[in-house]
Design an enzyme around this catalytic site. Structure first.
Site, PDB file in Angstrom:
ATOM      1  N   CYS A 310       7.322 -15.075 -32.228  1.00 37.83           N
ATOM      2  CA  CYS A 310       6.648 -14.392 -31.125  1.00 37.83           C
ATOM      3  C   CYS A 310       7.593 -14.162 -29.946  1.00 37.83           C
ATOM      4  O   CYS A 310       7.631 -14.946 -28.998  1.00 37.83           O
ATOM      5  CB  CYS A 310       5.409 -15.149 -30.653  1.00 37.83           C
ATOM      6  SG  CYS A 310       4.445 -14.185 -29.466  1.00 37.83           S
ATOM      7  N   CYS A 490       1.871  -8.154 -30.193  1.00 36.94           N
ATOM      8  CA  CYS A 490       2.218  -9.152 -29.197  1.00 36.94           C
ATOM      9  C   CYS A 490       1.344  -8.936 -27.967  1.00 36.94           C
ATOM     10  O   CYS A 490       1.635  -8.078 -27.126  1.00 36.94           O
ATOM     11  CB  CYS A 490       3.698  -9.038 -28.824  1.00 36.94           C
ATOM     12  SG  CYS A 490       4.265 -10.330 -27.697  1.00 36.94           S
TER      13      CYS A 490
END
Length: 558
Positions: A310, A490
């Site tokens: 991430c 995201c």
């Protein structure tokens, strides 16, 4: 604690924490031995943390780590030597106690009868048949002798592993599937950003692995030591062997906490935290509140070189922290530094303008090309390295009141050293089919694959149905190839209540899931925050992990 005696002078246990040490001392132990390498698990404290607590309690602490499933004869000998030297009694520990017991067994091979060693280990709850075979074969495991055989073996019980197992069973109920994972707990890691902002409680992001396994799937509770793809075999901790017809590799990645000098010495104290560890995310929120109460200070947020899990997470923590300081009326007194090893704020340019508005509103100082290389906890100083045009490196030391550190990341050791890995250590797969480039019955998805997509749970959600279909096509029960387009998402938490919802495919092509009138991903959105806070967690637990492929149906190749 689960302390199991082997002899009058030695006991073994699963992973200890610094908080356990006082109880260890009270139980009469004089020394502890750690047989687990640092960085194996997201919730694992470092040996340095435990050693400090042991020293404060008057206990000797020694580090004799062994990789899971790879305890050597030399390590057995070293363990025996250590036992001769240490004050008694001794408590040895690893992830489960198996490696410690294995070292003891190897150290006693020349002095105790084999049946007595096996019986002693069995009384403590450890099956050492695998060690017997290994000793008999000069330290080598004959992979031709399988302890178990399954049609499909999945390495990893995280988001990707559970999702692909569920997708397989949704398509072919009753398929013989085994998941290999040593963990007891399954984490919803995307929630840790909100734990670090005081929005979620950490416990809400954790469930037992047993509770999320699809019904009918065999759980092999062990760690992988090695792959033998030429023989369709996986070698496990304790040198057991599992054979497969198809193999799916999705063990996640390894957080290299020791890759930053001094970091493990101070994690969880002295203002150093990270949302990349379950037990540290609550400390992030503590530090954010402390700076608010102190009416200011310096907060540093670091981001290591790619690839990482991430890529937006480091700045998510930064924005939410800044928003809290703004709400508390102290933002102008907080010096916020974002030290990013990369050259840009975010890898997909379409989302940068909205992010820059928040960078400017929060007064964040951007430092590109800077990599965190050392942390001095007592002095509260962080050292960053930056490459100069002439090829040399320049170091900058910054003082801090709060440091949110993100460690460098790489593929798990047993993946990196295998014949399935590419030159960088990731599983080498076709980016569309997710099938291994050399072994047609091997697939990979999630963080361990060498695909260029963002390493996120959203990517795994899209990859799982692709792998499920293509694996079944390999078995002859499905037709055609499904392809993965590199989708990743995201949700950039730019403030409490608003998110810039970045969604994109290979090459950074923007790929929104919703019409622009509903959610414009390039702008901060309250609805996107609602999605992150209220909808995505149940979608994860009750959708993705259950094989419900909402908005994730695989695209077929014509």
């Amino acid at each position: 604690m689960d302390i199991r005696p082997l002899t009058d002078t030695l006991s073994v246990s699963p992973q200890l924490t610094a908080a356990n040490i006082e109880a260890v001392r009270a139980a009469g132990f004089q020394a502890i031995v750690c047989n687990r390498p640092d960085g194996e698990g997201a919730d694992q404290p470092s040996f340095d943390e435990i050693a400090r607590a042991a020293q404060a309690a008057g206990l000797q602490a020694h580090y004799l780590p062994a990789e899971s499933g790879k305890v050597t004869d030399a390590q057995g000998t070293a363990f025996g030597t250590l036992m001769d030297q240490l004050p008694k009694p001794v408590l040895a520990f690893c992830r489960t106690g198996t490696r410690s017991t294995t070292m003891w067994a190897l150290s006693q091979a020349d002095s105790l009868p084999l049946p007595q060693i096996l019986e002693t280990a069995a009384r403590a709850g450890f099956d050492l048949k695998g060690v017997v075979r290994r000793i008999a074969n000069g330290g080598k495991t004959p992979v031709e002798v399988a302890d178990a055989t399954h049609a499909v073996v999945i390495v990893g019980g995280g988001a990707a592993g559970i999702a692909v197992a569920s997708s397989l069973l949704a398509r072919q109920p009753g398929l013989d599937i085994a998941i290999i994972d040593p963990a007891d707990v399954h984490y919803y890691q995307p929630g840790w950003t909100l734990v670090g902002a005081g929005v979620f409680d950490a416990a809400s992001t954790a469930r037992t692995l047993a509770s999320v396994l699809p019904p009918g799937v065999h759980w092999l509770k062990a760690a992988v030591a090695a792959f033998e793809p030429e023989r369709n075999a996986v070698v496990l901790d304790g040198c057991r062997v599992v054979k497969y017809e198809q193999l799916v590799i999705c063990p996640g990645l390894k957080l290299d906490w020791k890759g930053i000098e001094g970091l493990t010495d101070t994690l969880g104290r002295r203002g150093v935290t990270s949302n990349y560890r379950y037990d540290l995310a609550p400390y992030t929120w503590e530090l954010v509140q402390q700076l608010a109460r102190a009416k200011g200070g310096r907060a540093i947020f670091s981001q290591p070189p790619m690839p990482i899990k991430c890529a937006g997470a480091p700045q998510k923590a930064m924005y939410l922290s800044a928003d809290h300081w703004r709400s508390a009326g102290v933002l102008s007194a907080v010096d916020i530094q974002f030290c990013n090893a990369g050259a840009v704020l975010f890898g997909v340019a379409d989302y940068v303008p909205a992010l820059m508005e928040y960078v400017q509103a929060y007064g964040i100082h951007l430092n590109f090309g800077e990599t965190l290389v050392a942390v001095d906890g007592p002095a509260r100083r962080a050292t960053f390295s930056r490459a100069l045009p002439d090829g040399t490196n320049e170091r900058t030391v910054r003082e801090f009141d709060m440091l949110h550190a993100v460690p460098p990341q790489k593929a798990p050791d047993f993946v990196r050293v295998s014949s399935l890995a590419d030159a960088a250590g990731w599983v080498d797969v076709d980016p569309a089919t997710l099938r291994h480039k050399k072994f047609a019955n091997v697939f990979a998805l999630g963080d361990a694959a060498n695909t260029s997509n963002a390493k996120t749970a959203a990517a795994a959600r899209k990859q799982a149905p692709v792998v499920a279909h293509n694996l079944l096509a390999t078995r002859g029960t499905a037709k055609g190839d499904a392809q993965y387009d590199g989708y990743g998402s995201c949700p950039l938490t730019v403030e409490r209540g608003k998110i810039v919802l970045a969604e994109f495919t290979y090459g950074g092509k923007v790929a929104p899931s919703f019409p622009k009138w509903l959610i414009d991903g390039t702008r901060p959105s309250s609805l996107a925050w609602l999605l992150k806070e209220r909808i995505l967690p149940p979608l994860y637990w009750d959708g993705m992990l259950k094989g419900r492929e909402w908005m994730a149906q695989p695209e077929m190749v014509d």
